[in-house]
Design a protein around this motif. Structure first.
Motif, PDB file in Angstrom:
ATOM      1  N   GLN A   1       0.826  -1.204   0.000  1.00 53.62           N
ATOM      2  CA  GLN A   1       0.000   0.000   0.000  1.00 53.62           C
ATOM      3  C   GLN A   1       0.864   1.260   0.000  1.00 53.62           C
ATOM      4  OE1 GLN A   1      -3.332  -0.270  -0.552  1.00 53.62           O
ATOM      5  NE2 GLN A   1      -2.685  -2.402  -0.767  1.00 53.62           N
ATOM      6  N   GLU A   2       1.954   1.215   0.754  1.00 53.38           N
ATOM      7  CA  GLU A   2       2.872   2.360   0.801  1.00 53.38           C
ATOM      8  C   GLU A   2       3.507   2.596  -0.562  1.00 53.38           C
ATOM      9  OE1 GLU A   2       7.072   3.176   3.004  1.00 53.38           O
ATOM     10  OE2 GLU A   2       5.441   2.450   4.279  1.00 53.38           O
ATOM     11  N   TYR A   3       3.943   1.515  -1.230  1.00 57.44           N
ATOM     12  CA  TYR A   3       4.529   1.667  -2.567  1.00 57.44           C
ATOM     13  C   TYR A   3       3.510   2.274  -3.538  1.00 57.44           C
ATOM     14  CZ  TYR A   3       5.627   0.542  -7.351  1.00 57.44           C
ATOM     15  OH  TYR A   3       5.809   0.642  -8.706  1.00 57.44           O
ATOM     16  N   LEU A   4       2.294   1.715  -3.551  1.00 58.56           N
ATOM     17  CA  LEU A   4       1.273   2.203  -4.480  1.00 58.56           C
ATOM     18  C   LEU A   4       0.944   3.669  -4.213  1.00 58.56           C
ATOM     19  CD1 LEU A   4      -1.074  -0.920  -4.509  1.00 58.56           C
ATOM     20  CD2 LEU A   4       0.487  -0.197  -6.327  1.00 58.56           C
ATOM     21  N   ALA A   5       0.820   4.033  -2.954  1.00 56.90           N
ATOM     22  CA  ALA A   5       0.511   5.419  -2.600  1.00 56.90           C
ATOM     23  C   ALA A   5       1.639   6.361  -3.012  1.00 56.90           C
ATOM     24  CB  ALA A   5       0.252   5.531  -1.100  1.00 56.90           C
ATOM     25  N   GLY A   6       2.875   5.874  -2.955  1.00 56.31           N
ATOM     26  CA  GLY A   6       4.024   6.694  -3.325  1.00 56.31           C
ATOM     27  C   GLY A   6       4.174   6.923  -4.816  1.00 56.31           C
ATOM     28  N   CYS A   7       3.359   6.260  -5.603  1.00 56.43           N
ATOM     29  CA  CYS A   7       3.444   6.397  -7.070  1.00 56.43           C
ATOM     30  C   CYS A   7       2.453   7.420  -7.609  1.00 56.43           C
ATOM     31  CB  CYS A   7       3.189   5.045  -7.733  1.00 56.43           C
ATOM     32  SG  CYS A   7       4.485   3.838  -7.401  1.00 56.43           S
ATOM     33  N   GLY A   8       1.852   8.192  -6.713  1.00 51.17           N
ATOM     34  CA  GLY A   8       0.873   9.181  -7.164  1.00 51.17           C
ATOM     35  C   GLY A   8      -0.327   8.496  -7.783  1.00 51.17           C
ATOM     36  N   THR A   9      -0.706   8.954  -8.962  1.00 48.55           N
ATOM     37  CA  THR A   9      -1.888   8.380  -9.616  1.00 48.55           C
ATOM     38  C   THR A   9      -1.524   7.384 -10.715  1.00 48.55           C
ATOM     39  OG1 THR A   9      -2.007  10.232 -11.174  1.00 48.55           O
ATOM     40  CG2 THR A   9      -3.278  10.418  -9.116  1.00 48.55           C
ATOM     41  N   TRP A  10      -0.248   7.007 -10.816  1.00 46.54           N
ATOM     42  CA  TRP A  10       0.103   6.064 -11.880  1.00 46.54           C
ATOM     43  C   TRP A  10      -0.592   4.729 -11.653  1.00 46.54           C
ATOM     44  CZ3 TRP A  10       2.082   1.547 -13.717  1.00 46.54           C
ATOM     45  CH2 TRP A  10       2.452   1.534 -15.059  1.00 46.54           C
ATOM     46  N   TRP A  11      -0.462   4.200 -10.464  1.00 48.91           N
ATOM     47  CA  TRP A  11      -1.212   2.994 -10.098  1.00 48.91           C
ATOM     48  C   TRP A  11      -2.538   3.458  -9.510  1.00 48.91           C
ATOM     49  CZ3 TRP A  11       0.294  -1.464 -11.897  1.00 48.91           C
ATOM     50  CH2 TRP A  11       1.644  -1.773 -12.023  1.00 48.91           C
ATOM     51  N   ARG A  12      -3.621   2.883  -9.997  1.00 48.80           N
ATOM     52  CA  ARG A  12      -4.948   3.159  -9.438  1.00 48.80           C
ATOM     53  C   ARG A  12      -5.506   1.827  -8.948  1.00 48.80           C
ATOM     54  NH1 ARG A  12      -5.345   5.986 -14.798  1.00 48.80           N
ATOM     55  NH2 ARG A  12      -4.407   8.001 -14.368  1.00 48.80           N
ATOM     56  N   PRO A  13      -5.111   1.415  -7.747  1.00 45.45           N
ATOM     57  CA  PRO A  13      -5.482   0.076  -7.271  1.00 45.45           C
ATOM     58  C   PRO A  13      -6.961  -0.039  -6.923  1.00 45.45           C
ATOM     59  CG  PRO A  13      -4.264   1.269  -5.589  1.00 45.45           C
ATOM     60  CD  PRO A  13      -4.268   2.140  -6.805  1.00 45.45           C
ATOM     61  N   ARG A  14      -7.524  -1.189  -7.264  1.00 48.74           N
ATOM     62  CA  ARG A  14      -8.895  -1.540  -6.914  1.00 48.74           C
ATOM     63  C   ARG A  14      -8.884  -2.993  -6.459  1.00 48.74           C
ATOM     64  NH1 ARG A  14      -8.649   3.143  -7.930  1.00 48.74           N
ATOM     65  NH2 ARG A  14     -10.119   4.421  -9.088  1.00 48.74           N
ATOM     66  N   LEU A  15      -9.561  -3.271  -5.362  1.00 49.70           N
ATOM     67  CA  LEU A  15      -9.651  -4.643  -4.859  1.00 49.70           C
ATOM     68  C   LEU A  15     -10.991  -5.241  -5.259  1.00 49.70           C
ATOM     69  CD1 LEU A  15      -8.218  -4.307  -1.243  1.00 49.70           C
ATOM     70  CD2 LEU A  15      -7.126  -5.369  -3.212  1.00 49.70           C
ATOM     71  N   THR A  16     -10.963  -6.487  -5.708  1.00 49.78           N
ATOM     72  CA  THR A  16     -12.214  -7.189  -5.960  1.00 49.78           C
ATOM     73  C   THR A  16     -12.809  -7.588  -4.615  1.00 49.78           C
ATOM     74  OG1 THR A  16     -11.074  -9.307  -6.171  1.00 49.78           O
ATOM     75  CG2 THR A  16     -11.494  -8.103  -8.215  1.00 49.78           C
ATOM     76  N   PRO A  17     -14.118  -7.698  -4.536  1.00 49.81           N
ATOM     77  CA  PRO A  17     -14.731  -8.126  -3.271  1.00 49.81           C
ATOM     78  C   PRO A  17     -14.312  -9.559  -2.907  1.00 49.81           C
ATOM     79  CG  PRO A  17     -16.378  -7.238  -4.785  1.00 49.81           C
ATOM     80  CD  PRO A  17     -15.107  -7.385  -5.559  1.00 49.81           C
TER      81      PRO A  17
END
Length: 141
Positions: free
Chosen positions: A56-72
């Protein structure tokens, strides 16, 4: 595996261990290969490697390049990557037998490019909102 949704092509990522450190390494490698893109919607399930604090820290540090979504939870049928695994497995893994992990990895890495040439295509959704509502109404008990 990474699924490029608009083409149906796959990219195989083989890591030594299934943990956040190795998942982040695969994400970084993917981003290097696709640095010309403005960003990617990263749809993944709730696996601990995907939800780990380091990830989560890595993804957040990439700005908006990664837009993570979790499946239910319990909704792998929503995940087109699961469809890719089924399609790839049906062509290249069904009835297979490998002597060890290295032989299996070699087989998958060699099969990936052929799968992309011969079979890759965008997965077509046939599950409409109306069908989903009917299914839920029938199974909500």
């Amino acid at each position: 595996m990474f699924l490029i949704v608009h083409t149906g092509r796959m990219e195989v990522a083989v890591e030594d261990t299934k943990d956040a450190e190795h998942y982040i390494r695969a994400l970084k490698a993917f981003r290097r290969r696709h640095q010309g893109l403005r960003g990617v919607f990263l749809i993944h399930d709730g696996d601990p490697t995907h939800t780990a604090g380091d990830t989560q820290e890595y993804l957040a540090g990439c700005g908006t390049w990664w837009r993570p979504r979790l499946t239910p939870a319990h909704a792998s049928w929503l995940n087109q990557a699961e469809m890719l695994v089924g399609a790839f497995g049906g062509h290249y893994l069904k009835r297979g037998s490998w002597g060890d992990r290295a032989a299996f990895i070699d087989h998958v890495l060699a099969s990936g490019p052929e799968y992309n040439r011969r079979y890759a295509h965008p997965f077509e959704w046939t599950w409409t909102n109306a069908k989903m509502r009917l299914w839920f109404a029938k199974h909500a008990h």
